[in-house]
Write a protein that holds these residues in place. Structure first.
Motif, PDB file in Angstrom:
ATOM      1  N   PRO A  86       0.842  -1.199   0.000  1.00 44.17           N
ATOM      2  CA  PRO A  86       0.000   0.000   0.000  1.00 44.17           C
ATOM      3  C   PRO A  86       0.879   1.252   0.000  1.00 44.17           C
ATOM      4  O   PRO A  86       1.859   1.307   0.741  1.00 44.17           O
ATOM      5  CB  PRO A  86      -0.775  -0.093   1.313  1.00 44.17           C
ATOM      6  N   THR A  87       0.509   2.209  -0.829  1.00 47.96           N
ATOM      7  CA  THR A  87       1.229   3.479  -0.878  1.00 47.96           C
ATOM      8  C   THR A  87       0.335   4.520  -1.531  1.00 47.96           C
ATOM      9  O   THR A  87      -0.445   4.181  -2.424  1.00 47.96           O
ATOM     10  CB  THR A  87       2.527   3.357  -1.709  1.00 47.96           C
ATOM     11  N   PRO A  88       0.443   5.784  -1.052  1.00 49.87           N
ATOM     12  CA  PRO A  88      -0.380   6.818  -1.678  1.00 49.87           C
ATOM     13  C   PRO A  88      -0.040   6.979  -3.161  1.00 49.87           C
ATOM     14  O   PRO A  88      -0.825   7.500  -3.941  1.00 49.87           O
ATOM     15  CB  PRO A  88      -0.025   8.095  -0.911  1.00 49.87           C
ATOM     16  N   GLY A 112       4.128  -0.174   4.863  1.00 48.16           N
ATOM     17  CA  GLY A 112       5.166   0.842   5.011  1.00 48.16           C
ATOM     18  C   GLY A 112       4.705   1.928   5.959  1.00 48.16           C
ATOM     19  O   GLY A 112       3.500   2.104   6.168  1.00 48.16           O
ATOM     20  N   ARG A 113       5.677   2.622   6.540  1.00 46.00           N
ATOM     21  CA  ARG A 113       5.414   3.822   7.324  1.00 46.00           C
ATOM     22  C   ARG A 113       6.359   4.877   6.790  1.00 46.00           C
ATOM     23  O   ARG A 113       7.058   4.650   5.819  1.00 46.00           O
ATOM     24  CB  ARG A 113       5.665   3.576   8.818  1.00 46.00           C
ATOM     25  N   TYR A 114       6.346   6.058   7.486  1.00 48.31           N
ATOM     26  CA  TYR A 114       7.267   7.115   7.097  1.00 48.31           C
ATOM     27  C   TYR A 114       7.047   7.509   5.639  1.00 48.31           C
ATOM     28  O   TYR A 114       5.916   7.514   5.155  1.00 48.31           O
ATOM     29  CB  TYR A 114       8.736   6.668   7.324  1.00 48.31           C
ATOM     30  N   SER A 135      -3.060   2.149  -3.892  1.00 46.08           N
ATOM     31  CA  SER A 135      -3.586   3.105  -2.928  1.00 46.08           C
ATOM     32  C   SER A 135      -5.088   2.886  -2.784  1.00 46.08           C
ATOM     33  O   SER A 135      -5.758   2.503  -3.740  1.00 46.08           O
ATOM     34  CB  SER A 135      -3.332   4.550  -3.383  1.00 46.08           C
ATOM     35  N   ILE A 136      -5.599   3.145  -1.564  1.00 42.97           N
ATOM     36  CA  ILE A 136      -7.042   2.979  -1.353  1.00 42.97           C
ATOM     37  C   ILE A 136      -7.780   4.301  -1.489  1.00 42.97           C
ATOM     38  O   ILE A 136      -8.983   4.350  -1.310  1.00 42.97           O
ATOM     39  CB  ILE A 136      -7.366   2.343   0.016  1.00 42.97           C
ATOM     40  N   GLY A 137      -7.038   5.360  -1.812  1.00 42.23           N
ATOM     41  CA  GLY A 137      -7.742   6.637  -1.979  1.00 42.23           C
ATOM     42  C   GLY A 137      -6.795   7.816  -1.964  1.00 42.23           C
ATOM     43  O   GLY A 137      -5.647   7.686  -1.539  1.00 42.23           O
ATOM     44  N   TYR A 139      -5.815  10.282  -0.264  1.00 41.17           N
ATOM     45  CA  TYR A 139      -5.546  10.933   1.021  1.00 41.17           C
ATOM     46  C   TYR A 139      -4.351  10.171   1.591  1.00 41.17           C
ATOM     47  O   TYR A 139      -4.072   9.037   1.192  1.00 41.17           O
ATOM     48  CB  TYR A 139      -6.749  10.812   1.968  1.00 41.17           C
ATOM     49  N   VAL A 140      -3.623  10.810   2.477  1.00 38.29           N
ATOM     50  CA  VAL A 140      -2.406  10.179   2.958  1.00 38.29           C
ATOM     51  C   VAL A 140      -2.598   9.703   4.398  1.00 38.29           C
ATOM     52  O   VAL A 140      -3.000  10.474   5.271  1.00 38.29           O
ATOM     53  CB  VAL A 140      -1.208  11.157   2.880  1.00 38.29           C
ATOM     54  N   LEU A 141      -2.391   8.416   4.628  1.00 39.41           N
ATOM     55  CA  LEU A 141      -2.493   7.844   5.976  1.00 39.41           C
ATOM     56  C   LEU A 141      -1.125   7.910   6.640  1.00 39.41           C
ATOM     57  O   LEU A 141      -0.142   8.318   6.036  1.00 39.41           O
ATOM     58  CB  LEU A 141      -2.967   6.392   5.854  1.00 39.41           C
ATOM     59  N   VAL A 142      -1.070   7.463   7.890  1.00 40.85           N
ATOM     60  CA  VAL A 142       0.208   7.484   8.609  1.00 40.85           C
ATOM     61  C   VAL A 142       1.015   6.240   8.277  1.00 40.85           C
ATOM     62  O   VAL A 142       2.236   6.209   8.364  1.00 40.85           O
ATOM     63  CB  VAL A 142      -0.035   7.568  10.129  1.00 40.85           C
ATOM     64  N   GLY A 143       0.289   5.192   7.854  1.00 39.54           N
ATOM     65  CA  GLY A 143       0.979   3.941   7.519  1.00 39.54           C
ATOM     66  C   GLY A 143       0.069   3.086   6.668  1.00 39.54           C
ATOM     67  O   GLY A 143      -1.101   3.407   6.464  1.00 39.54           O
ATOM     68  N   GLY A 144       0.593   1.973   6.193  1.00 41.00           N
ATOM     69  CA  GLY A 144      -0.169   1.105   5.307  1.00 41.00           C
ATOM     70  C   GLY A 144      -1.144   0.179   6.005  1.00 41.00           C
ATOM     71  O   GLY A 144      -1.971  -0.465   5.352  1.00 41.00           O
ATOM     72  N   ALA A 147      -4.831   0.693   5.328  1.00 39.96           N
ATOM     73  CA  ALA A 147      -5.109   0.336   3.929  1.00 39.96           C
ATOM     74  C   ALA A 147      -5.196  -1.183   3.784  1.00 39.96           C
ATOM     75  O   ALA A 147      -6.061  -1.708   3.077  1.00 39.96           O
ATOM     76  CB  ALA A 147      -4.007   0.900   3.029  1.00 39.96           C
TER      77      ALA A 147
HETATM   78  N1  LIG Z   1      -3.555   6.154   1.003  1.00 48.27           N
HETATM   79  C1  LIG Z   1      -2.421   5.692   1.623  1.00 48.27           C
HETATM   80  N2  LIG Z   1      -1.657   6.409   2.463  1.00 48.27           N
HETATM   81  C2  LIG Z   1      -0.551   5.700   2.916  1.00 48.27           C
HETATM   82  C3  LIG Z   1       0.456   6.182   3.747  1.00 48.27           C
HETATM   83  C4  LIG Z   1       1.495   5.329   4.087  1.00 48.27           C
HETATM   84 BR1  LIG Z   1       2.873   5.995   5.213  1.00 48.27          BR
HETATM   85  C5  LIG Z   1       1.572   4.026   3.629  1.00 48.27           C
HETATM   86  C6  LIG Z   1       0.579   3.551   2.797  1.00 48.27           C
HETATM   87  C7  LIG Z   1      -0.470   4.395   2.438  1.00 48.27           C
HETATM   88  S1  LIG Z   1      -1.825   4.088   1.413  1.00 48.27           S
END
Ligand SMILES: Nc1nc2cc(Br)ccc2s1
Length: 242
Positions: A86-88, A112-114, A135-137, A139-144, A147
């Motif tokens: 998972p990644t933005p 992943g994080r960071y 990516s699930i959308g 927007y940016v999460l803090v970690g995967g 997701a």
């Molecule tokens: N929409 C998503 N935001 C994030 C942030 C991180 Br950090 C890791 C995976 C994802 S997927």
């Protein structure tokens, strides 16, 4: 047919909800096997360092390739799998993705994080197995981790035997390309609001028409992109009248 799902994360506890309720029952029923692994188990230094500063400078930290390599080699030793990261910056995860992955024997998720995982991890595994950066959308999460929860739920609910009424899996909002319209149940009047008459008329053609109109109306209002994506013959004259 069962699916084996492994998740590698620095916050294994974050994935605990996957063992609750519907998914928990699917695991107990042996429809799904779930393994959650702590990435730090593959560190060797006293600080259990999983990240380091980014080459080229810039903010944040990048997750170290060595630790991920040892973790994924260990988890993947059990057999071939599809690796999901998972990644933005990933391709969009959609219902079609969930359908495709529901046919896989093994899914391994790397949380992943960071600022993400050193790109060489994806590049090295992509040489020998399917690797999807998703990516699930937007927007940016803090970690995967969150997701992964979303994607695991979307996939597992499609597995035979998981949902009590499998028809609903086919009747998903996205199966005819439109959003689901409004739903109602008892009482017929609630806080001065009544259930639309047609739904209680017993006229099934009128009910189907009304529901389709409400789905078209909602899709046009909330997701015009879905309307544009409909195949040419998807809307009939009655639909267009709408
Ligand atoms: N929409 C998503 N935001 C994030 C942030 C991180 Br950090 C890791 C995976 C994802 S997927």
């Amino acid at each position: 047919r069962r699916v084996r799902i492994d998740v590698v994360t620095i916050f294994p506890g974050y994935l605990a909800p996957l063992r609750e309720a519907l998914l928990g029952r699917a695991i107990e029923a042996g429809l799904v096997e779930l393994g959650v692994h702590d990435l730090r188990d593959w560190t060797h230094d006293v600080h259990q360092a999983v990240d380091d500063s980014p080459y080229g400078g810039g903010p944040g930290m990048v997750m170290r390739p060595q630790v991920w390599g040892e973790a994924l080699d260990a988890v993947l030793a059990a057999g071939p799998a599809r690796l999901v990261v998972p990644t933005p910056a990933g391709r969009p995860f959609t219902q079609a993705t969930a359908q495709a992955w529901a046919g896989e024997e093994r899914l391994v998720f790397a949380c992943g994080r960071y600022e993400g995982i050193d790109q060489r991890v994806v590049d090295s595994y992509a040489a020998r197995m399917p690797v999807d950066e998703v990516s699930i959308g937007d927007y940016v999460l803090v970690g995967g981790e969150v997701a992964v929860m979303v994607m695991v739920e979307a996939v597992v609910r499609l597995l035979p035997g998981v949902l009590g009424n499998p028809v609903s899996a086919q009747e998903d909002s996205f199966s005819d390309g439109l959003l689901e319209g409004p739903a109602y149940t008892r009482p017929v009047s609630w806080r001065g609001l009544d259930v639309p008459e047609v739904l209680r008329s017993g006229n099934h053609a009128a009910i189907a028409r009304w529901r389709r109109d409400r789905a078209l109306e909602r899709t046009a209002a909330r997701r015009p992109d879905l309307l544009d994506a409909l195949p040419e013959d998807a809307l009939d004259r009655a639909d267009r009248a709408f």
